[in-house]
Every structure is written in C-alpha cells, then in structure tokens.
Design a protein around this motif. Sequence first.
Motif, PDB file in Angstrom:
ATOM      1  N   TRP A  32       0.832  -1.206   0.000  1.00 49.24           N
ATOM      2  CA  TRP A  32       0.000   0.000   0.000  1.00 49.24           C
ATOM      3  C   TRP A  32       0.864   1.252   0.000  1.00 49.24           C
ATOM      4  N   GLN A  33       1.917   1.247   0.818  1.00 50.31           N
ATOM      5  CA  GLN A  33       2.807   2.406   0.866  1.00 50.31           C
ATOM      6  C   GLN A  33       3.509   2.619  -0.479  1.00 50.31           C
ATOM      7  N   LEU A  34       3.902   1.541  -1.130  1.00 51.71           N
ATOM      8  CA  LEU A  34       4.511   1.667  -2.464  1.00 51.71           C
ATOM      9  C   LEU A  34       3.520   2.268  -3.456  1.00 51.71           C
ATOM     10  N   GLY A  35       2.264   1.843  -3.370  1.00 55.31           N
ATOM     11  CA  GLY A  35       1.245   2.376  -4.250  1.00 55.31           C
ATOM     12  C   GLY A  35       1.036   3.869  -4.040  1.00 55.31           C
ATOM     13  N   ARG A  36       1.017   4.294  -2.768  1.00 57.55           N
ATOM     14  CA  ARG A  36       0.858   5.716  -2.474  1.00 57.55           C
ATOM     15  C   ARG A  36       2.050   6.514  -2.988  1.00 57.55           C
ATOM     16  N   ALA A  37       3.241   5.952  -2.860  1.00 55.59           N
ATOM     17  CA  ALA A  37       4.431   6.640  -3.360  1.00 55.59           C
ATOM     18  C   ALA A  37       4.341   6.843  -4.873  1.00 55.59           C
ATOM     19  N   LYS A  38       3.906   5.804  -5.591  1.00 54.72           N
ATOM     20  CA  LYS A  38       3.782   5.914  -7.052  1.00 54.72           C
ATOM     21  C   LYS A  38       2.707   6.914  -7.442  1.00 54.72           C
ATOM     22  N   GLN A  39       1.589   6.916  -6.706  1.00 51.34           N
ATOM     23  CA  GLN A  39       0.517   7.871  -6.989  1.00 51.34           C
ATOM     24  C   GLN A  39       1.010   9.305  -6.839  1.00 51.34           C
ATOM     25  N   LYS A  40       1.722   9.568  -5.761  1.00 51.93           N
ATOM     26  CA  LYS A  40       2.186  10.927  -5.520  1.00 51.93           C
ATOM     27  C   LYS A  40       3.302  11.323  -6.482  1.00 51.93           C
ATOM     28  N   GLU A  41       4.139  10.377  -6.862  1.00 58.56           N
ATOM     29  CA  GLU A  41       5.151  10.672  -7.873  1.00 58.56           C
ATOM     30  C   GLU A  41       4.498  11.055  -9.194  1.00 58.56           C
ATOM     31  N   ALA A  42       3.417  10.351  -9.547  1.00 61.82           N
ATOM     32  CA  ALA A  42       2.692  10.670 -10.778  1.00 61.82           C
ATOM     33  C   ALA A  42       2.045  12.051 -10.684  1.00 61.82           C
ATOM     34  N   MET A  43       1.496  12.385  -9.517  1.00 64.96           N
ATOM     35  CA  MET A  43       0.897  13.704  -9.317  1.00 64.96           C
ATOM     36  C   MET A  43       1.938  14.804  -9.477  1.00 64.96           C
ATOM     37  N   LEU A  44       3.088  14.628  -8.846  1.00 60.79           N
ATOM     38  CA  LEU A  44       4.143  15.636  -8.925  1.00 60.79           C
ATOM     39  C   LEU A  44       4.655  15.786 -10.351  1.00 60.79           C
ATOM     40  N   ALA A  45       4.753  14.671 -11.062  1.00 59.03           N
ATOM     41  CA  ALA A  45       5.213  14.724 -12.458  1.00 59.03           C
ATOM     42  C   ALA A  45       4.211  15.486 -13.326  1.00 59.03           C
ATOM     43  N   ALA A  46       2.919  15.245 -13.093  1.00 60.78           N
ATOM     44  CA  ALA A  46       1.888  15.934 -13.870  1.00 60.78           C
ATOM     45  C   ALA A  46       1.911  17.435 -13.603  1.00 60.78           C
ATOM     46  N   VAL A  47       2.070  17.809 -12.334  1.00 62.84           N
ATOM     47  CA  VAL A  47       2.123  19.229 -11.984  1.00 62.84           C
ATOM     48  C   VAL A  47       3.365  19.886 -12.577  1.00 62.84           C
ATOM     49  N   HIS A  48       4.487  19.184 -12.518  1.00 61.31           N
ATOM     50  CA  HIS A  48       5.726  19.730 -13.082  1.00 61.31           C
ATOM     51  C   HIS A  48       5.555  20.045 -14.566  1.00 61.31           C
ATOM     52  N   GLU A  49       4.912  19.138 -15.285  1.00 62.36           N
ATOM     53  CA  GLU A  49       4.700  19.349 -16.717  1.00 62.36           C
ATOM     54  C   GLU A  49       3.820  20.573 -16.969  1.00 62.36           C
ATOM     55  N   VAL A  50       2.763  20.715 -16.156  1.00 61.36           N
ATOM     56  CA  VAL A  50       1.865  21.857 -16.315  1.00 61.36           C
ATOM     57  C   VAL A  50       2.594  23.167 -16.014  1.00 61.36           C
ATOM     58  N   LEU A  51       3.413  23.177 -14.961  1.00 61.80           N
ATOM     59  CA  LEU A  51       4.106  24.400 -14.563  1.00 61.80           C
ATOM     60  C   LEU A  51       5.207  24.780 -15.543  1.00 61.80           C
ATOM     61  N   VAL A  52       5.786  23.789 -16.213  1.00 59.55           N
ATOM     62  CA  VAL A  52       6.803  24.088 -17.222  1.00 59.55           C
ATOM     63  C   VAL A  52       6.153  24.754 -18.429  1.00 59.55           C
ATOM     64  N   GLU A  53       5.022  24.228 -18.852  1.00 60.11           N
ATOM     65  CA  GLU A  53       4.341  24.774 -20.038  1.00 60.11           C
ATOM     66  C   GLU A  53       3.579  26.065 -19.715  1.00 60.11           C
ATOM     67  N   ARG A  54       2.846  26.071 -18.611  1.00 62.22           N
ATOM     68  CA  ARG A  54       2.033  27.220 -18.192  1.00 62.22           C
ATOM     69  C   ARG A  54       1.187  27.754 -19.358  1.00 62.22           C
ATOM     70  N   ASN A  55       0.509  26.842 -20.003  1.00 61.46           N
ATOM     71  CA  ASN A  55      -0.384  27.196 -21.100  1.00 61.46           C
ATOM     72  C   ASN A  55      -1.757  27.502 -20.507  1.00 61.46           C
ATOM     73  N   PRO A  56      -2.137  28.790 -20.406  1.00 65.84           N
ATOM     74  CA  PRO A  56      -3.362  29.151 -19.678  1.00 65.84           C
ATOM     75  C   PRO A  56      -4.634  28.633 -20.329  1.00 65.84           C
ATOM     76  N   GLN A  57      -5.447  27.979 -19.523  1.00 68.80           N
ATOM     77  CA  GLN A  57      -6.754  27.491 -19.933  1.00 68.80           C
ATOM     78  C   GLN A  57      -7.832  28.382 -19.301  1.00 68.80           C
ATOM     79  N   SER A  58      -9.066  28.191 -19.709  1.00 72.42           N
ATOM     80  CA  SER A  58     -10.170  28.944 -19.135  1.00 72.42           C
ATOM     81  C   SER A  58     -10.459  28.473 -17.711  1.00 72.42           C
ATOM     82  N   LEU A  59     -10.850  29.404 -16.855  1.00 74.27           N
ATOM     83  CA  LEU A  59     -11.223  29.047 -15.484  1.00 74.27           C
ATOM     84  C   LEU A  59     -12.469  28.165 -15.465  1.00 74.27           C
ATOM     85  N   ALA A  60     -13.217  28.157 -16.546  1.00 75.64           N
ATOM     86  CA  ALA A  60     -14.401  27.294 -16.629  1.00 75.64           C
ATOM     87  C   ALA A  60     -14.017  25.821 -16.541  1.00 75.64           C
TER      88      ALA A  60
END
Length: 250
Positions: A32-60
């Motif tokens: 379970w702990q390994l699964g949580r680690a992988k989930q959070k690593e995936a979350m951080l990777a997704a956020v990193h990609e978004v912050l690198v691009e910073r392509n603004p979308q609509s607030l909608a």
Amino acid sequence: MGNERANRRLHPLLGWTLALLAMAAFCGLGTWQLGRAKQKEAMLAAVHEVLVERNPQSLALAADAARAREYDWAAGEGVFADAPAVLLDNQQRDGRAGVRAYRLFVPTGAPPLLVELGWLPLPGDRAMPKIESPAGNIRVQGLLAPPPSHGIASAVATKQPGGELLTIGLDAPNLAPDLRVRALPPRVLKLDPALRLGYARDLDILPNTLPPERHLGYAVQWFGLALAVFATALLLSLRQRRRSREKMAA
C-alpha cells in the motif's frame, strides 16, 4: 506418547501460521505504501509538466468533472464575490500552525470557484485572521487542482465571530449553501505566488502530507518487518527440530 508427538507437530504449525499471517499483513501494508508513493510521484510529475508549459486554460475548466483529479494552468478575469472567506484549518508552514484562506471568485463567463489566497499563522488563542477581499475586476492565474484531502473526517464548516467559515476540508457540496451559490467546482485555483495578491503561498500540491520518499521509507520498514518475522520463525523452527532430535537421541 501419541499426544506428545501430536503436540510437537502442532506447535511449529501454529507458529508458522501466525508468522505467515503477520508477514501477509506487513507485506500488504508495504505494498500500500509503495502504491501511495507511485501515486504521488505521478501527481508531482503531472504538476511539473503543467508548470513548465504554463499554457493558460479557461477558469471554466474547474467545473469539468472529467478532470476533477487533474491539474491545469488557468487564467481569467472576474470579481471576488461578497461571500464569507473560507479558512482551511490545521495547515502547517515552516513549522508553524495556521490556516489557508480561500475566497469565492466569479470569473467572466464561467462558474464561481474557490481561489486560494495563501497561508496565515494563528496566534495562541486561535483568533481567526481578517481576510482581505480584493475589490474590482481582477485578472487571476494559477494552478487548478483538487482541494486538499481531509480523509474520512467530516468537513463541516463552522461560522466564526468575524463571519469566516472554518473547516478542516473543502467539501464543495457543504460549502456551496454557505457561500450562496448553487454549486462549487470540484477543483480550486491555487493562486500564482507571483501575483501581488493575498498571502504567503506556493504551488505545493502535497502540503501537510507525506512526500513519495516517506511512503517509500515506510514501505521498506514494513517489508523489513515481514522479513524479520520470517527469519525469526525459521530460526525458532530449526531450534525446535534440533531439540526434538536431541530428545529422540537421548
């Protein structure tokens, strides 16, 4: 004599049964702990990609249920509503206890959503801080993200003497009536720290939670305990066999 032999066979069997149950439990916790680690690593990777691009979308996009657990960079203009501020309790920053402040923002051509203004410390008497309400038409930008998880605890907002709503979790269905809106989107806007608005803040998506490396460390501990139980059970079993042989030889 027969009962004695039966007892000799039963004791190791019982010991190994208990050992296997303990090992299964420890391995399950480690997995379970390994699964949580992988989930959070995936979350951080997704956020990193978004912050690198910073392509603004609509607030909608905050109201898109299909992206309720995803991350997007969004921007738009609008006004902060005349509604109570929402204070998320039990928030740590630099080792200090405080709250994260949110206000309802009404974008032009999009549903209202909660915007995180930042973190404020709480004094010893836990007097709630007064939260600013920016006036006029304002352009905001930041990270659309799921609100911080509050686990299984009930996230009921309580009204404070100053009119603020204090809660341990941003439960959209519960907060909507108090903010005088029909519904709230499943995501909030984490305001860009570069904007001259609000309070101390960052774009950390895992505040007050364990980072992936801590989950990995706990996983190693659980697997280590499972290995220790196996080694102990094996050692005791070998000793029992040796004693039985010695008794038979005598």
